[in-house]
Design a protein around this motif. Structure first.
Motif, PDB file in Angstrom:
ATOM      1  N   VAL A  36      42.588  47.401  38.099  1.00 38.74           N
ATOM      2  CA  VAL A  36      42.827  46.602  39.297  1.00 38.74           C
ATOM      3  C   VAL A  36      44.318  46.598  39.587  1.00 38.74           C
ATOM      4  CG1 VAL A  36      40.794  45.171  38.939  1.00 38.74           C
ATOM      5  CG2 VAL A  36      42.976  44.450  37.974  1.00 38.74           C
ATOM      6  N   GLY A  37      44.664  46.378  40.851  1.00 37.73           N
ATOM      7  CA  GLY A  37      46.036  46.565  41.289  1.00 37.73           C
ATOM      8  C   GLY A  37      46.956  45.377  41.110  1.00 37.73           C
ATOM      9  N   ALA A  38      46.508  44.324  40.409  1.00 37.72           N
ATOM     10  CA  ALA A  38      47.353  43.149  40.212  1.00 37.72           C
ATOM     11  C   ALA A  38      46.853  42.374  39.003  1.00 37.72           C
ATOM     12  CB  ALA A  38      47.344  42.258  41.455  1.00 37.72           C
ATOM     13  N   THR A  39      47.729  41.532  38.451  1.00 35.17           N
ATOM     14  CA  THR A  39      47.344  40.678  37.325  1.00 35.17           C
ATOM     15  C   THR A  39      46.922  39.284  37.778  1.00 35.17           C
ATOM     16  OG1 THR A  39      49.630  39.950  36.987  1.00 35.17           O
ATOM     17  CG2 THR A  39      48.890  41.901  35.767  1.00 35.17           C
ATOM     18  N   ARG A  40      47.104  39.002  39.060  1.00 37.41           N
ATOM     19  CA  ARG A  40      46.639  37.758  39.660  1.00 37.41           C
ATOM     20  C   ARG A  40      46.495  37.993  41.162  1.00 37.41           C
ATOM     21  NH1 ARG A  40      49.258  37.003  36.313  1.00 37.41           N
ATOM     22  NH2 ARG A  40      49.615  34.813  35.962  1.00 37.41           N
ATOM     23  N   LEU A  41      45.693  37.142  41.787  1.00 41.42           N
ATOM     24  CA  LEU A  41      45.441  37.293  43.222  1.00 41.42           C
ATOM     25  C   LEU A  41      45.761  35.971  43.904  1.00 41.42           C
ATOM     26  CD1 LEU A  41      44.402  39.275  45.362  1.00 41.42           C
ATOM     27  CD2 LEU A  41      42.099  38.383  44.965  1.00 41.42           C
ATOM     28  N   ILE A  42      46.676  36.015  44.879  1.00 42.39           N
ATOM     29  CA  ILE A  42      47.068  34.822  45.629  1.00 42.39           C
ATOM     30  C   ILE A  42      46.359  34.848  46.980  1.00 42.39           C
ATOM     31  CG2 ILE A  42      48.976  33.433  46.483  1.00 42.39           C
ATOM     32  CD1 ILE A  42      49.042  33.937  43.469  1.00 42.39           C
ATOM     33  N   TYR A  43      45.506  33.864  47.204  1.00 42.92           N
ATOM     34  CA  TYR A  43      44.807  33.752  48.485  1.00 42.92           C
ATOM     35  C   TYR A  43      45.578  32.765  49.355  1.00 42.92           C
ATOM     36  CZ  TYR A  43      40.887  33.785  51.760  1.00 42.92           C
ATOM     37  OH  TYR A  43      40.101  33.958  52.871  1.00 42.92           O
ATOM     38  N   ASP A  44      46.348  33.302  50.275  1.00 44.80           N
ATOM     39  CA  ASP A  44      47.106  32.487  51.222  1.00 44.80           C
ATOM     40  C   ASP A  44      46.174  32.136  52.378  1.00 44.80           C
ATOM     41  OD1 ASP A  44      48.823  31.339  53.036  1.00 44.80           O
ATOM     42  OD2 ASP A  44      50.394  32.846  52.805  1.00 44.80           O
ATOM     43  N   ALA A  45      45.866  30.852  52.522  1.00 50.27           N
ATOM     44  CA  ALA A  45      44.893  30.430  53.536  1.00 50.27           C
ATOM     45  C   ALA A  45      45.368  30.707  54.958  1.00 50.27           C
ATOM     46  CB  ALA A  45      44.576  28.944  53.366  1.00 50.27           C
ATOM     47  N   LYS A  46      46.647  31.029  55.140  1.00 46.35           N
ATOM     48  CA  LYS A  46      47.129  31.410  56.465  1.00 46.35           C
ATOM     49  C   LYS A  46      46.568  32.773  56.871  1.00 46.35           C
ATOM     50  CE  LYS A  46      51.402  30.909  55.220  1.00 46.35           C
ATOM     51  NZ  LYS A  46      52.889  30.888  55.224  1.00 46.35           N
ATOM     52  N   GLN A  47      46.124  33.533  55.884  1.00 52.00           N
ATOM     53  CA  GLN A  47      45.499  34.821  56.139  1.00 52.00           C
ATOM     54  C   GLN A  47      43.973  34.662  56.119  1.00 52.00           C
ATOM     55  OE1 GLN A  47      47.653  37.201  56.876  1.00 52.00           O
ATOM     56  NE2 GLN A  47      49.374  35.848  56.327  1.00 52.00           N
ATOM     57  N   ASN A  48      43.291  35.644  56.672  1.00 48.25           N
ATOM     58  CA  ASN A  48      41.827  35.579  56.720  1.00 48.25           C
ATOM     59  C   ASN A  48      41.173  36.041  55.436  1.00 48.25           C
ATOM     60  OD1 ASN A  48      41.767  34.638  59.395  1.00 48.25           O
ATOM     61  ND2 ASN A  48      41.974  36.725  60.193  1.00 48.25           N
ATOM     62  N   GLU A  49      41.943  36.690  54.562  1.00 44.67           N
ATOM     63  CA  GLU A  49      41.372  37.250  53.342  1.00 44.67           C
ATOM     64  C   GLU A  49      42.488  37.599  52.373  1.00 44.67           C
ATOM     65  OE1 GLU A  49      40.993  41.950  54.416  1.00 44.67           O
ATOM     66  OE2 GLU A  49      39.561  40.594  55.407  1.00 44.67           O
ATOM     67  N   ALA A  50      42.088  37.912  51.140  1.00 45.05           N
ATOM     68  CA  ALA A  50      43.002  38.462  50.147  1.00 45.05           C
ATOM     69  C   ALA A  50      42.426  39.796  49.704  1.00 45.05           C
ATOM     70  CB  ALA A  50      43.155  37.514  48.956  1.00 45.05           C
ATOM     71  N   ASN A  51      43.293  40.758  49.411  1.00 43.31           N
ATOM     72  CA  ASN A  51      42.846  42.102  49.062  1.00 43.31           C
ATOM     73  C   ASN A  51      43.260  42.474  47.642  1.00 43.31           C
ATOM     74  OD1 ASN A  51      41.791  42.472  51.650  1.00 43.31           O
ATOM     75  ND2 ASN A  51      43.728  43.256  52.441  1.00 43.31           N
ATOM     76  N   LEU A  52      42.385  43.220  46.975  1.00 41.06           N
ATOM     77  CA  LEU A  52      42.658  43.700  45.629  1.00 41.06           C
ATOM     78  C   LEU A  52      42.207  45.156  45.528  1.00 41.06           C
ATOM     79  CD1 LEU A  52      43.558  42.970  42.699  1.00 41.06           C
ATOM     80  CD2 LEU A  52      41.144  42.454  42.231  1.00 41.06           C
ATOM     81  N   THR A  53      43.100  46.022  45.081  1.00 41.90           N
ATOM     82  CA  THR A  53      42.786  47.436  44.932  1.00 41.90           C
ATOM     83  C   THR A  53      42.151  47.710  43.580  1.00 41.90           C
ATOM     84  OG1 THR A  53      44.649  48.050  46.347  1.00 41.90           O
ATOM     85  CG2 THR A  53      43.743  49.767  44.948  1.00 41.90           C
ATOM     86  N   VAL A  54      41.084  48.503  43.579  1.00 42.51           N
ATOM     87  CA  VAL A  54      40.429  48.954  42.354  1.00 42.51           C
ATOM     88  C   VAL A  54      40.488  50.475  42.336  1.00 42.51           C
ATOM     89  CG1 VAL A  54      38.307  48.956  40.984  1.00 42.51           C
ATOM     90  CG2 VAL A  54      38.886  46.966  42.387  1.00 42.51           C
ATOM     91  N   SER A  55      40.985  51.048  41.228  1.00 47.05           N
ATOM     92  CA  SER A  55      41.176  52.498  41.134  1.00 47.05           C
ATOM     93  C   SER A  55      40.409  53.067  39.951  1.00 47.05           C
ATOM     94  CB  SER A  55      42.672  52.832  40.975  1.00 47.05           C
ATOM     95  OG  SER A  55      43.431  52.284  42.031  1.00 47.05           O
ATOM     96  N   ASN A  56      39.884  54.270  40.135  1.00 53.88           N
ATOM     97  CA  ASN A  56      39.227  55.024  39.068  1.00 53.88           C
ATOM     98  C   ASN A  56      40.099  56.232  38.751  1.00 53.88           C
ATOM     99  OD1 ASN A  56      37.629  56.436  37.300  1.00 53.88           O
ATOM    100  ND2 ASN A  56      35.935  56.760  38.721  1.00 53.88           N
TER     101      ASN A  56
END
Length: 242
Positions: A36-56
């Protein structure tokens, strides 16, 4: 010819050792392959979503990837209706990546006057190749779990200010700390007079009062290292107990 008890034990131990080694090999392969592209995910409610990259990063092995959000500290990883992860289940081919979209669905249980903490779960299941279908092959599913912070819009302050606002006290030969902020403080290490606590604290929640398992007195020096939004460990200025 029948084997003696010693020979049977030797074969059994050899089989178990081989199975353990196979598990470690598959586990190490999965861990190196799907990341996964991060060690934590910050969901900023000012945005409509939070994104996380998954790589193989495998050269030739596809994986089936399943993702969901669960409650922090619940003791189980049951999926919550508070968040939708899309796509929730998909095939990730070799040397490819995909972006998970995490969408907050609302709910009265999630306060809008302070930060909330959840867990983001990503499970990678290796696909069975054609040459493995008739063989006894051990398939290992790897689950990665990172912290997901839901941060309401317009929340006053910042995580850095939350660390500076921590109130450390010595009372009755004990060390306590209060987090008066609206943010979580993710603790990496706490030292008293340069000595790290044997039992470390993971997270100080908003508004939490915590008594730590160590004796302390007025004049002692407290050093705190914390993890910021980018996964970096930062040492805050030392505090002298009053």
């Amino acid at each position: 010819m029948a084997l003696g008890s010693r020979g049977a034990r030797t074969m059994r131990n050899t089989f178990i050792a081989g199975l353990t080694l196979l598990s470690l090999m598959f586990g190490a392969t999965a861990q190196a392959a799907v990341t996964v592209g991060a060690t934590r995910l910050i969901y900023d409610a000012k945005q409509n979503e939070a994104n996380l990259t998954v790589s193989n990063r495998e050269d030739d092995s596809p994986y089936l990837v399943q993702s969901w959000v669960s409650q922090y500290g619940a003791g189980n990883d049951a999926s919550l209706d508070t968040f939708i992860v899309t796509p929730p289940l998909f095939r990730l081919d070799a040397n490819k990546e995909n972006i998970l979209r995490v969408i907050f669905t609302g709910g009265a249980a999630v306060p809008q006057n302070q930060e909330s903490l959840f867990l983001m779960n990503v499970k990678a299941i290796p696909a069975m190749r054609d040459d493995q279908r008739d063989a006894n092959v051990l398939q290992i599913a790897l689950k990665t779990t990172i912290k997901l912070f839901y941060r309401p819009a317009g929340l006053p302050g910042s995580p850095k200010e939350a660390v500076a606002a921590l109130d450390w006290k010595a009372a009755g030969d004990t060390l306590s700390v209060d987090n008066p902020s609206k943010f979580h403080v993710v603790v990496s290490e706490v030292k008293v007079n340069g000595t790290a606590l044997s039992t470390q604290t993971d997270v100080l929640k908003p508004g939490e009062h915590r008594v730590l398992p160590v004796k302390a007195k007025s004049g002692d020096q407290i050093s705190l290292s914390y993890i910021d939004d980018y996964g970096t460990s930062i040492t805050a200025p030392a505090v002298t107990l009053r």
